[in-house]
Design an enzyme around this catalytic site. Structure first.
Site, PDB file in Angstrom:
ATOM      1  N   TYR A   1      -4.892  -4.408  -0.298  1.00 27.93           N
ATOM      2  CA  TYR A   1      -5.886  -5.486  -0.298  1.00 27.93           C
ATOM      3  C   TYR A   1      -5.420  -6.677  -1.136  1.00 27.93           C
ATOM      4  O   TYR A   1      -5.778  -7.807  -0.851  1.00 27.93           O
ATOM      5  CB  TYR A   1      -7.219  -4.990  -0.888  1.00 27.93           C
ATOM      6  CG  TYR A   1      -8.171  -4.376   0.094  1.00 27.93           C
ATOM      7  CD1 TYR A   1      -7.815  -3.258   0.844  1.00 27.93           C
ATOM      8  CD2 TYR A   1      -9.454  -4.898   0.258  1.00 27.93           C
ATOM      9  CE1 TYR A   1      -8.709  -2.682   1.722  1.00 27.93           C
ATOM     10  CE2 TYR A   1     -10.354  -4.330   1.142  1.00 27.93           C
ATOM     11  CZ  TYR A   1      -9.977  -3.225   1.867  1.00 27.93           C
ATOM     12  OH  TYR A   1     -10.870  -2.655   2.740  1.00 27.93           O
TER      13      TYR A   1
ATOM     14  N   LYS B   1      -0.985   9.426   1.341  1.00 32.22           N
ATOM     15  CA  LYS B   1      -0.045   9.574   2.454  1.00 32.22           C
ATOM     16  C   LYS B   1       1.334   9.718   1.822  1.00 32.22           C
ATOM     17  O   LYS B   1       2.257   8.939   2.054  1.00 32.22           O
ATOM     18  CB  LYS B   1      -0.162   8.339   3.375  1.00 32.22           C
ATOM     19  CG  LYS B   1       0.598   8.438   4.669  1.00 32.22           C
ATOM     20  CD  LYS B   1      -0.028   9.385   5.692  1.00 32.22           C
ATOM     21  CE  LYS B   1       0.879   9.534   6.897  1.00 32.22           C
ATOM     22  NZ  LYS B   1       0.460  10.603   7.819  1.00 32.22           N
TER      23      LYS B   1
ATOM     24  N   ASP C   1      -4.594  11.382   7.036  1.00 32.28           N
ATOM     25  CA  ASP C   1      -4.889  11.703   8.441  1.00 32.28           C
ATOM     26  C   ASP C   1      -5.591  13.057   8.537  1.00 32.28           C
ATOM     27  O   ASP C   1      -6.601  13.214   9.230  1.00 32.28           O
ATOM     28  CB  ASP C   1      -3.616  11.651   9.312  1.00 32.28           C
ATOM     29  CG  ASP C   1      -2.424  12.369   8.698  1.00 32.28           C
ATOM     30  OD1 ASP C   1      -2.499  12.800   7.534  1.00 32.28           O
ATOM     31  OD2 ASP C   1      -1.402  12.518   9.407  1.00 32.28           O
TER      32      ASP C   1
ATOM     33  N   ASP D   1     -11.823   2.860   1.730  1.00 33.20           N
ATOM     34  CA  ASP D   1     -12.668   2.039   2.602  1.00 33.20           C
ATOM     35  C   ASP D   1     -12.933   2.783   3.906  1.00 33.20           C
ATOM     36  O   ASP D   1     -14.070   2.890   4.368  1.00 33.20           O
ATOM     37  CB  ASP D   1     -11.942   0.710   2.880  1.00 33.20           C
ATOM     38  CG  ASP D   1     -12.751  -0.213   3.768  1.00 33.20           C
ATOM     39  OD1 ASP D   1     -13.965  -0.336   3.527  1.00 33.20           O
ATOM     40  OD2 ASP D   1     -12.170  -0.796   4.703  1.00 33.20           O
TER      41      ASP D   1
ATOM     42  N   ASP E   1     -16.581   5.035   5.202  1.00 30.15           N
ATOM     43  CA  ASP E   1     -17.358   4.735   6.420  1.00 30.15           C
ATOM     44  C   ASP E   1     -17.463   5.988   7.283  1.00 30.15           C
ATOM     45  O   ASP E   1     -18.524   6.285   7.842  1.00 30.15           O
ATOM     46  CB  ASP E   1     -16.690   3.624   7.255  1.00 30.15           C
ATOM     47  CG  ASP E   1     -17.252   2.238   6.940  1.00 30.15           C
ATOM     48  OD1 ASP E   1     -17.624   2.010   5.775  1.00 30.15           O
ATOM     49  OD2 ASP E   1     -17.310   1.394   7.859  1.00 30.15           O
TER      50      ASP E   1
HETATM   51  C1  IPM Z   1     -16.532  -2.588   1.802  1.00 32.37           C
HETATM   52  C2  IPM Z   1     -16.262  -3.673   2.818  1.00 32.37           C
HETATM   53  C3  IPM Z   1     -15.273  -4.664   2.226  1.00 32.37           C
HETATM   54  C4  IPM Z   1     -13.982  -3.915   1.944  1.00 32.37           C
HETATM   55  C5  IPM Z   1     -15.025  -5.904   3.078  1.00 32.37           C
HETATM   56  C6  IPM Z   1     -16.302  -6.627   3.405  1.00 32.37           C
HETATM   57  C7  IPM Z   1     -14.037  -6.831   2.453  1.00 32.37           C
HETATM   58  O1  IPM Z   1     -15.815  -3.142   4.018  1.00 32.37           O
HETATM   59  O2  IPM Z   1     -17.039  -2.901   0.709  1.00 32.37           O
HETATM   60  O3  IPM Z   1     -16.247  -1.429   2.094  1.00 32.37           O
HETATM   61  O4  IPM Z   1     -13.138  -3.749   2.850  1.00 32.37           O
HETATM   62  O5  IPM Z   1     -13.798  -3.474   0.814  1.00 32.37           O
HETATM   63 MN    MN Z   2     -15.780  -0.951   4.071  1.00 25.66          MN
END
Ligand code: IPM
Ligand code: MN
Length: 369
Positions: free
Chosen positions: A139, A186, A218, A242, A246
């Site tokens: 990032y 990884k 993975d 990240d 999710d």
């Molecule tokens: C999160 C979001 C952010 C990230 C984006 C909006 C930059 O997806 O907080 O998980 O990737 O960290």
């Molecule tokens: Mn995110």
């Protein structure tokens, strides 16, 4: 306790969910005799609209001078192709506040087991705490695109001190929970992942009561769906965290439930993990629970554990009674973002009242007085 809180509603549904979180904070302040004061500032697309910058200097200064930051969400499709993007504001905020650890708890609520596409027996009882490194890795490494636009690169970098500081937090948390840390990396391919393994293996010797194990990312993505109960504390770098978080949100039944705390040495920021959901803006359908649970994490951060418990109790009660937005309930029930917030604040103000009544929620009054 006195707390000066900077509130950054942000974009899309951000302002709507933030209002419910502030309502929750006000109810807690009243119930426990705290003084919470708020200063509002712009970040993200709204800040670009108003100032040209996704993180204006005044916003950053305000965040630095406050005890905590409460954030909604960031992002607007109208800036998708722009060179200055709303997300850059969030990344700069994380970096400048030194918020190196992002903690994302993932839980399967018994009331919502049916909502997840995963089988009930796989998710019942899941309780994971994800520690995502937040200010390093790909990032923040050097980014390049050649002038002809035909070549780009993003550099992934980590130093051992960056790894150690978040690893300590993960191990300390594991000590208070299931005493297990899983490092996701990884290391079969990436040099940075090998540094993570080496550093964390060394550091784990100071926590002999905690078991450390390793998974390639993975395989971890597969294990998260096959057998999520194997996880207690997950420790991982920025981008893997990240993605994995999710994925993990599917266990809870909705991404609208997952809170997060981003902490550093001096500052702390609390935000839901979901995005700005622009399609839902102004419709009253956004789930405020992730932001309200982020407030519970804020309370825990300041050692206010009874306050955090009460917020969580209120959330569970709203789930039990079905006082929830359409992502969790039936759309025809027409329970809005605001009604969920009203119910939760009301429960906090009358926690022992057994008459929290579903039918009254439509009258804007959830408690029979
Ligand atoms: C999160 C979001 C952010 C990230 C984006 C909006 C930059 O997806 O907080 O998980 O990737 O960290
Ligand atoms: Mn995110």
């Amino acid at each position: 306790m006195k707390l000066n809180i900077t509130v950054l509603p942000g974009d899309g549904i951000g302002p709507e969910v933030i209002s419910q979180a502030v309502k929750t904070l006000n109810a807690i302040a009243l119930e426990f005799d705290h003084q919470f004061s708020y200063k509002y500032a712009d970040v993200g697309a709204v800040a670009i609209d108003n100032t040209g910058s996704p993180l204006p200097d005044e916003t950053l200064a305000l965040c630095k001078s406050s005890d905590a930051v409460l954030m909604g969400a960031i992002g607007d499709p109208k800036y998708d192709q722009a060179s200055v993007r709303p997300e850059q504001g969030l990344l700069k905020l994380r970096k400048d506040l030194g918020l190196f650890a992002n903690v994302r708890p993932v839980q399967a609520f018994d009331e919502l087991l049916d909502l997840s596409p995963l089988k009930k027996d796989i998710i019942k009882g899941v309780d994971i705490s994800i520690f995502r490194e937040l200010t390093g890795g790909i990032y923040f490494g050097e980014k390049k695109t050649t002038e002809d636009g035909r070549y780009s690169s993003d550099l992934c970098e980590y130093s051992n001190t960056e790894i150690e500081r978040i690893a300590h937090l993960a191990f300390k948390t594991a000590r208070l929970r299931g005493k297990k840390v899983t490092l996701i990396d990884k290391a079969n391919v990436l040099e940075t992942s090998r540094l993570w393994r080496k550093t964390v293996t060394e550091l784990a010797k100071s926590y002999p009561d905690v078991t450390l194990d390793f998974l390639y990312v993975d395989n971890a993505a597969m294990q998260m769906i096959l057998n999520p109960k194997q996880f207690d504390v997950i420790l991982t770098e920025n981008m893997f965290g990240d993605i994995i978080s999710d994925e993990a949100s599917v266990i809870g039944g909705s991404i609208g439930l997952l809170p997060s705390a981003s902490v550093g040495e001096k500052h702390a920021l609390f935000e839901p993990i979901h995005g700005s959901f622009p399609q839902a803006k102004g419709k009253g359908i956004a789930n405020p629970i992730a932001t309200i649970l982020s407030v519970a994490l804020m309370m825990e951060h300041f050692g206010l554990f009874d306050e955090a418990e009460l917020i969580k109790d209120a959330v569970v009660k709203s789930l039990k009674l079905g006082i929830v937005t359409p992502d969790l309930g039936k759309a025809q029930d027409n329970i809005t973002t605001e009604k969920v917030g009203d119910f939760i604040a009301d429960f906090i103000s009358h926690p022992t009242d057994s008459n929290h009544n579903f039918s009254n929620i439509h009258l804007g009054q959830s408690t029979i007085i």
